[in-house]
Design a protein around this motif. Sequence first.
Motif, PDB file in Angstrom:
ATOM      1  N   GLY A  76       0.920  -1.312   0.193  1.00 30.13           N
ATOM      2  CA  GLY A  76      -0.326   0.152   0.159  1.00 30.13           C
ATOM      3  C   GLY A  76       0.729   1.149   0.263  1.00 30.13           C
ATOM      4  N   PRO A  77       0.289   2.360  -0.157  1.00 28.69           N
ATOM      5  CA  PRO A  77       1.029   3.633  -0.094  1.00 28.69           C
ATOM      6  C   PRO A  77       1.900   3.979   0.889  1.00 28.69           C
ATOM      7  CG  PRO A  77      -1.256   3.683  -1.456  1.00 28.69           C
ATOM      8  CD  PRO A  77      -1.412   2.813   0.059  1.00 28.69           C
ATOM      9  N   GLN A  78       3.010   4.149   0.805  1.00 28.45           N
ATOM     10  CA  GLN A  78       4.574   4.401   2.176  1.00 28.45           C
ATOM     11  C   GLN A  78       4.113   3.149   2.728  1.00 28.45           C
ATOM     12  OE1 GLN A  78       2.396   8.172   2.815  1.00 28.45           O
ATOM     13  NE2 GLN A  78       4.557   9.125   2.506  1.00 28.45           N
ATOM     14  N   LYS A  79       3.657   2.626   2.425  1.00 33.45           N
ATOM     15  CA  LYS A  79       4.235   1.328   3.694  1.00 33.45           C
ATOM     16  C   LYS A  79       4.672   0.719   2.814  1.00 33.45           C
ATOM     17  CE  LYS A  79      -1.037   0.504   4.603  1.00 33.45           C
ATOM     18  NZ  LYS A  79      -2.120  -0.343   5.127  1.00 33.45           N
ATOM     19  N   TYR A  80       6.793   0.373   3.780  1.00 41.01           N
ATOM     20  CA  TYR A  80       7.808   0.044   3.209  1.00 41.01           C
ATOM     21  C   TYR A  80       7.867  -1.499   3.508  1.00 41.01           C
ATOM     22  CZ  TYR A  80       7.595   4.157   1.150  1.00 41.01           C
ATOM     23  OH  TYR A  80       7.125   5.997   0.066  1.00 41.01           O
ATOM     24  N   CYS A  81       8.328  -2.362   3.373  1.00 41.60           N
ATOM     25  CA  CYS A  81       8.853  -3.496   3.586  1.00 41.60           C
ATOM     26  C   CYS A  81      10.293  -3.902   2.802  1.00 41.60           C
ATOM     27  CB  CYS A  81       8.619  -4.933   3.190  1.00 41.60           C
ATOM     28  SG  CYS A  81       9.248  -6.777   4.415  1.00 41.60           S
ATOM     29  N   TRP A  82      11.354  -3.764   3.652  1.00 45.92           N
ATOM     30  CA  TRP A  82      13.252  -3.920   2.991  1.00 45.92           C
ATOM     31  C   TRP A  82      13.382  -5.259   4.019  1.00 45.92           C
ATOM     32  CZ3 TRP A  82      14.193  -0.478  -0.472  1.00 45.92           C
ATOM     33  CH2 TRP A  82      14.460   0.652  -0.974  1.00 45.92           C
ATOM     34  N   SER A  83      12.892  -6.016   4.453  1.00 41.80           N
ATOM     35  CA  SER A  83      13.269  -7.775   4.970  1.00 41.80           C
ATOM     36  C   SER A  83      14.546  -8.166   4.358  1.00 41.80           C
ATOM     37  CB  SER A  83      12.064  -8.148   6.020  1.00 41.80           C
ATOM     38  OG  SER A  83      11.077  -8.416   4.848  1.00 41.80           O
ATOM     39  N   GLY A  84      13.206  -8.708   2.920  1.00 44.19           N
ATOM     40  CA  GLY A  84      14.279  -9.568   2.312  1.00 44.19           C
ATOM     41  C   GLY A  84      16.158  -9.366   1.988  1.00 44.19           C
ATOM     42  N   TYR A  85      15.724  -7.647   1.610  1.00 37.76           N
ATOM     43  CA  TYR A  85      17.080  -7.023   1.086  1.00 37.76           C
ATOM     44  C   TYR A  85      17.418  -6.722   2.430  1.00 37.76           C
ATOM     45  CZ  TYR A  85      14.431  -5.973  -3.231  1.00 37.76           C
ATOM     46  OH  TYR A  85      13.963  -5.938  -4.687  1.00 37.76           O
ATOM     47  N   ARG A  86      16.813  -6.492   3.643  1.00 36.40           N
ATOM     48  CA  ARG A  86      18.522  -6.742   5.074  1.00 36.40           C
ATOM     49  C   ARG A  86      19.250  -7.746   4.678  1.00 36.40           C
ATOM     50  NH1 ARG A  86      20.797  -3.010   8.060  1.00 36.40           N
ATOM     51  NH2 ARG A  86      18.810  -1.496   8.277  1.00 36.40           N
ATOM     52  N   GLU A  87      18.452  -8.995   4.607  1.00 37.66           N
ATOM     53  CA  GLU A  87      19.477 -10.259   5.156  1.00 37.66           C
ATOM     54  C   GLU A  87      19.773 -10.281   3.707  1.00 37.66           C
ATOM     55  OE1 GLU A  87      17.651 -14.879   5.124  1.00 37.66           O
ATOM     56  OE2 GLU A  87      16.443 -13.517   5.462  1.00 37.66           O
ATOM     57  N   LEU A  88      19.418  -9.995   2.521  1.00 37.25           N
ATOM     58  CA  LEU A  88      20.864 -10.084   0.912  1.00 37.25           C
ATOM     59  C   LEU A  88      21.878  -9.370   1.700  1.00 37.25           C
ATOM     60  CD1 LEU A  88      21.463 -11.214  -1.769  1.00 37.25           C
ATOM     61  CD2 LEU A  88      20.269  -9.417  -2.612  1.00 37.25           C
ATOM     62  N   PHE A  89      21.726  -8.625   2.150  1.00 41.77           N
ATOM     63  CA  PHE A  89      22.684  -7.329   2.512  1.00 41.77           C
ATOM     64  C   PHE A  89      23.917  -8.084   2.958  1.00 41.77           C
ATOM     65  CE2 PHE A  89      20.282  -3.730   0.673  1.00 41.77           C
ATOM     66  CZ  PHE A  89      20.527  -3.683  -0.660  1.00 41.77           C
ATOM     67  N   ASN A  90      22.977  -8.537   4.984  1.00 43.19           N
ATOM     68  CA  ASN A  90      24.276  -9.139   5.685  1.00 43.19           C
ATOM     69  C   ASN A  90      24.586 -10.208   4.967  1.00 43.19           C
ATOM     70  OD1 ASN A  90      23.568  -7.526   7.051  1.00 43.19           O
ATOM     71  ND2 ASN A  90      21.474  -8.328   8.284  1.00 43.19           N
ATOM     72  N   ILE A  91      24.511 -11.111   3.502  1.00 44.28           N
ATOM     73  CA  ILE A  91      25.044 -12.134   3.126  1.00 44.28           C
ATOM     74  C   ILE A  91      26.051 -12.317   2.526  1.00 44.28           C
ATOM     75  CG2 ILE A  91      25.638 -14.426   1.726  1.00 44.28           C
ATOM     76  CD1 ILE A  91      22.315 -14.620   2.668  1.00 44.28           C
ATOM     77  N   VAL A  92      25.627 -10.110   1.622  1.00 41.64           N
ATOM     78  CA  VAL A  92      27.160 -10.023   1.487  1.00 41.64           C
ATOM     79  C   VAL A  92      28.205  -9.392   1.839  1.00 41.64           C
ATOM     80  CG1 VAL A  92      27.852  -7.954  -0.305  1.00 41.64           C
ATOM     81  CG2 VAL A  92      25.959  -8.936  -0.865  1.00 41.64           C
ATOM     82  N   HIS A  93      27.767  -8.706   3.329  1.00 43.99           N
ATOM     83  CA  HIS A  93      28.526  -8.554   4.029  1.00 43.99           C
ATOM     84  C   HIS A  93      29.644  -9.749   4.190  1.00 43.99           C
ATOM     85  CE1 HIS A  93      30.569  -5.723   6.779  1.00 43.99           C
ATOM     86  NE2 HIS A  93      29.881  -6.033   7.404  1.00 43.99           N
ATOM     87  N   GLU A  94      28.728 -10.530   4.981  1.00 42.81           N
ATOM     88  CA  GLU A  94      29.698 -11.717   5.508  1.00 42.81           C
ATOM     89  C   GLU A  94      31.000 -11.773   4.258  1.00 42.81           C
ATOM     90  OE1 GLU A  94      27.215 -15.349   6.017  1.00 42.81           O
ATOM     91  OE2 GLU A  94      26.485 -14.209   6.707  1.00 42.81           O
ATOM     92  N   PHE A  95      31.064 -11.921   2.892  1.00 46.62           N
ATOM     93  CA  PHE A  95      32.333 -12.153   1.989  1.00 46.62           C
ATOM     94  C   PHE A  95      32.810 -11.018   1.676  1.00 46.62           C
ATOM     95  CE2 PHE A  95      28.531 -15.923   1.174  1.00 46.62           C
ATOM     96  CZ  PHE A  95      29.522 -16.648   1.060  1.00 46.62           C
TER      97      PHE A  95
END
Length: 695
Positions: A305-324
Amino acid sequence: MNIQQILILTSKVGRSNNFYLVMSLITLFNLQVEMTSTNHDGRPETHSSQPHQHRRPRGFAAAAMGLSTVTTSINGNPRSSRKEREKEKEKERTKLRERHRRAITSRMLAGLRQYGNFPLPARADMNDVLAALARAAGWTVDADGTTYLQSGVYPGRSVSVESPPSSNSLKSHSMKTPLDFDFDFSPSVLNIDESSPSSPASLDSVVVLGRDPTEFEKYSVSPIDSHDCLEIDQLMQQGHNVDHENNFIGTAYVPVYVILGTGLINKFCQLIDRDAVRKELRLLKSLHVDGVFVDCWWGIVESQGPQKYCWSGYRELFNIVHEFELKLQVGLAFHEYGGNDSGGITIPLPEWVLDIGKENQDIFFTDREGRRNTECLSWGIDKERVLKGRTGAEAYFDVMRSFRTEFDDMFIEGLITLVEIGLGPSGELKYPSFSKKMGWNYPGIGEFQCYDKYMQQNLRNTSNLRGYTFSARGPENAGDYNSRPHETGFFCEQGDYDSYYGRFFLNWYAQFLINHANIILSLATLAFEEIQIVIKIPSVYWWYKSTSHAAELTTGYYNPANHDGYSALFAVLKQWSVTVKFICSGLHLSSDVNHEALADPKGWIWQVLNSGWDQDLTLAGQSSLLYYDKELLMRLVETAKPINDPDHHQFAFFTFQPPSPLVERTTCFSELKHFIQCMHGIVSSELVFRLHNVF
């Protein structure tokens, strides 16, 4: 042999043999250098400093031997053609030996710059290397070559590598001494073969022992074969190959990023397969890439919906990138994903936006026949409050602000190095004039996309302000998506594109594109402050050799043969200090295909590059091809860091789409690894070196 003996030897053989003094000093700092050559049967062989019975003469001895052979041949009256062939062969061998020596020098300079942090000039020679090493050992070297010790400084001590103080300030409190050292080189470390009259002139005479060449596989390949066992055509071919690879040795370092697959995050913003992500990142890490690029899709993060944002999947992906320990570039994609090349994956615009579009279809780009393109929103609503009380520009800004707030910690840590802002279909700053979902096929000219009511109203207002009421319309003779320029009255030779009306319309059409970029970038700089912002422009190279450049005109770039369509845009982009990334495409097409479409990929690339660099813009590149071969990859390297550019311009980074699936030990994997080495300025060769415990 100690350093004094080496200096005496090099002074006798002349200035050109500073190589041996440099090799001696390099050994002082534990810089390991090894050289290999090849046996007649093709097996590698490490050169030994021990004299052997059948050693081939070099230098003056070789010249004398050649003169003797020529004299004997003349006295024996051989056929003239045979003598000429021998002369030509010797010339080619001399050229290859010189290239060999230059390659060794170039790699030594690259190693010293990269690992030793030596401040060497761009076109350094052996004297510059010698001076830098002497200064690092505590000596003072004046501009005229005078070398002496400061009082209280002893050679061989660890000091920082800095530019030397002025000679006047030093002479007042230092004592000059001859260039002398009070330590020796062990014969087992550095051997100079004095049995050959020409040994000081031979690169093979200096050998550094103690390392297995296979230990440094990252920097090693087969060397040039022995000249005695190659025919002239083999010599020429191998010399060409070595020269081609050596072109990128020691060149500027261009970071390389890989685009991660789009299907990693589902529509609920969840990471699908963590193990698959780790496996891919592990392979990419073995390629020595600098980082990865990830698209964050508007249709996923604001789908609820308008202005209802979800970033959880990208947060998890970015953390894995950070591991490497890989760097991360992020793109905010305000367009849909899908099509023939998407592998069945589709990501539409947010559902609530599409619902608005059912009631008001003019929020989408529209062609002359009234067909709507739902790839992205029309730029006509950038200032129209049609998205639940928000304008198009405000909706984009809210996503940017939410992303900046959500990942503030990763920005602070430096994991996210830049943000790419999507400005149109495919994330590129362009009208959707050649969309395949609308039936376009290469090399069609495409269609103008300005027939929604908002853009039409802007066209009428602009026309009325200028008093051109007759111009408040789009062209009616511009053909369709798959037309050719000569088939239309607007784009043909001396067509309406160059008429009074045509120039007005095309200027307005292109200016609307520039205004859109200006509006969105003004908001992006507010959201990301000091973070580097990137925008992407399309590669439209077909019909580039026609006078109208029809495909560029429908895309929004007013770039016919008599008008520069990029400088005005780049001047605006310069105000926002953005990096411009353009698509490197068309380089894989055959000459026949390019000829049919009057295409000129290289010509288009060089116009865009020169126009951007003239505006002092930072440029980058991207390739989204799904297959690669060595020739194509080398063309991409040559585009990213043009060797013959007198101003030494280069890309800030390069991003590419890997083939899917990316599997280790495949031919493509090997080619990509070599491509990344070239981008980094590290190309393997017969000279294998590595630094150990410098100073």
